[in-house]
Design a protein around this motif. Structure first.
Motif, PDB file in Angstrom:
ATOM      1  N   ILE A 112       1.058  -1.242  -0.505  1.00  0.00           N
ATOM      2  CA  ILE A 112       0.126   0.162   0.041  1.00  0.00           C
ATOM      3  C   ILE A 112       0.834   1.170  -0.309  1.00  0.00           C
ATOM      4  O   ILE A 112       1.717   1.210   0.969  1.00  0.00           O
ATOM      5  N   GLU A 168      -8.004  -5.776   7.678  1.00  0.00           N
ATOM      6  CA  GLU A 168      -8.307  -6.872   7.358  1.00  0.00           C
ATOM      7  C   GLU A 168      -8.048  -8.266   8.452  1.00  0.00           C
ATOM      8  O   GLU A 168      -8.120  -8.864   8.338  1.00  0.00           O
ATOM      9  N   LYS A 201     -10.419  -4.310  -0.108  1.00  0.00           N
ATOM     10  CA  LYS A 201      -8.918  -2.827  -0.480  1.00  0.00           C
ATOM     11  C   LYS A 201     -10.091  -1.408  -0.733  1.00  0.00           C
ATOM     12  O   LYS A 201      -9.667  -0.667  -0.147  1.00  0.00           O
ATOM     13  N   VAL A 248      -3.802   0.786  -3.323  1.00  0.00           N
ATOM     14  CA  VAL A 248      -3.926  -0.473  -2.392  1.00  0.00           C
ATOM     15  C   VAL A 248      -3.688  -1.712  -3.843  1.00  0.00           C
ATOM     16  O   VAL A 248      -3.991  -1.715  -4.927  1.00  0.00           O
ATOM     17  N   SER A 259      -6.298  -0.947  -7.255  1.00  0.00           N
ATOM     18  CA  SER A 259      -7.109   0.384  -6.469  1.00  0.00           C
ATOM     19  C   SER A 259      -6.800   1.497  -5.839  1.00  0.00           C
ATOM     20  O   SER A 259      -6.078   1.514  -5.291  1.00  0.00           O
ATOM     21  N   THR A 307     -10.664   1.503  -9.965  1.00  0.00           N
ATOM     22  CA  THR A 307     -10.526  -0.159  -9.501  1.00  0.00           C
ATOM     23  C   THR A 307     -10.261  -1.250 -10.611  1.00  0.00           C
ATOM     24  O   THR A 307     -11.159  -1.179 -11.888  1.00  0.00           O
ATOM     25  N   GLU A 329     -15.029  -1.134  -6.486  1.00  0.00           N
ATOM     26  CA  GLU A 329     -14.982  -2.719  -6.251  1.00  0.00           C
ATOM     27  C   GLU A 329     -15.927  -4.082  -6.468  1.00  0.00           C
ATOM     28  O   GLU A 329     -15.396  -4.617  -6.937  1.00  0.00           O
TER      29      GLU A 329
END
Length: 257
Positions: free
Chosen positions: A10, A38, A120, A143, A147, A190, A228
């Motif tokens: 990231i 996460e 993400k 990310v 993303s 994305t 996403e």
């Protein structure tokens, strides 16, 4: 700044009228927030709340974290809005995911939820909130290069330029004759798809088969969360359904890679 989380790298470039050492605590706050997400919702972490749900919810209702239930509610809504193309069960069984309260989850049949195609974007929106709280109005956050969130612009430009190549987005310095460039201003980009012929990890929930013969699709949206869900939906959808989704969500930029 950069750090590792969600099995990827990231990167964040923050622009502001702050002393250099003032950015460090902001970066630490971002890092902590992403690691929290996460640990909350990764199906690959056996100690996560999602893993607990996956292992027990078919036997009985599981009381879990309110934020995880909120995430699952968002996923069910995007499943509905995309006509089933976005599916965190990967098997067309989203109706068997039951959310009976703000904290309880149960399965009507054995399921394994996988939020890898959602977290993400969810992390990006959490990062956006942190930056806003600290008065950062210009930033670029990536990310795993798939993303990306652009806030405001880089100094002297009308946005942030990113290059798409090999199924991911990269810096404009990458030298490739076939590269495609997108300029983002208060937008997210994305990408979903296969970064090689051998990697076929996105499943069509309506057939249960991994999708082959497609490389990748990138969409530009205002929200990383919506990006996403829609990048996955666009990757799975046929040409007719893609046009319907573009009109439904007001998506102007869809890039095939």
């Amino acid at each position: 700044m950069w750090f590792s989380a969600m099995h990827t790298r990231i990167d964040a470039m923050l622009v502001g009228n702050l002393a250099e050492d003032a950015f460090e605590p902001i970066g630490n706050e971002i890092c902590e927030a992403v690691h929290y997400i996460e640990h909350l919702a990764s199906c690959f972490d056996p100690t996560s709340e999602l893993s607990k749900v996956n292992s027990e919810a078919a036997q009985h209702a599981v009381e879990t974290n309110e934020e995880l239930v909120l995430i699952l509610r968002m996923c069910k809504e995007y499943h509905r809005l995309t006509g089933g193309l976005f599916d965190i069960t990967q098997s067309g069984q989203m109706d068997d995911l039951l959310l009976s309260s703000d904290r309880q989850v149960s399965f009507a049949s054995p399921l394994k939820l996988n939020l890898s195609g959602f977290l993400k974007g969810y992390a990006l929106e959490n990062i956006r909130s942190i930056l806003s709280e600290h008065g950062i109005s210009d930033a670029l956050v990536s990310v795993g290069q798939s993303s990306i969130m652009a806030i405001g612009s880089h100094t002297g430009t009308n946005g942030w330029e990113v290059v798409l190549a090999n199924g991911t987005a990269s810096s404009p310095s990458q030298e490739e004759s076939s590269r495609k460039t997108v300029t983002l201003y208060d937008e997210c980009l994305t990408t979903s798809g296969n970064n090689s012929e051998d990697r076929r990890h996105i499943v069509d929930p309506q057939t249960g088969n991994a999708i082959a013969g497609k490389r990748a699709v990138a969409v530009v949206t205002k929200s990383g969360i919506e990006g996403e869900a829609l990048s996955t939906a666009f990757f799975i959808a046929d040409a007719e359904r893609r046009e319907q989704l573009k009109e439904q969500f007001g998506i102007k930029i869809v890039v095939e890679i």
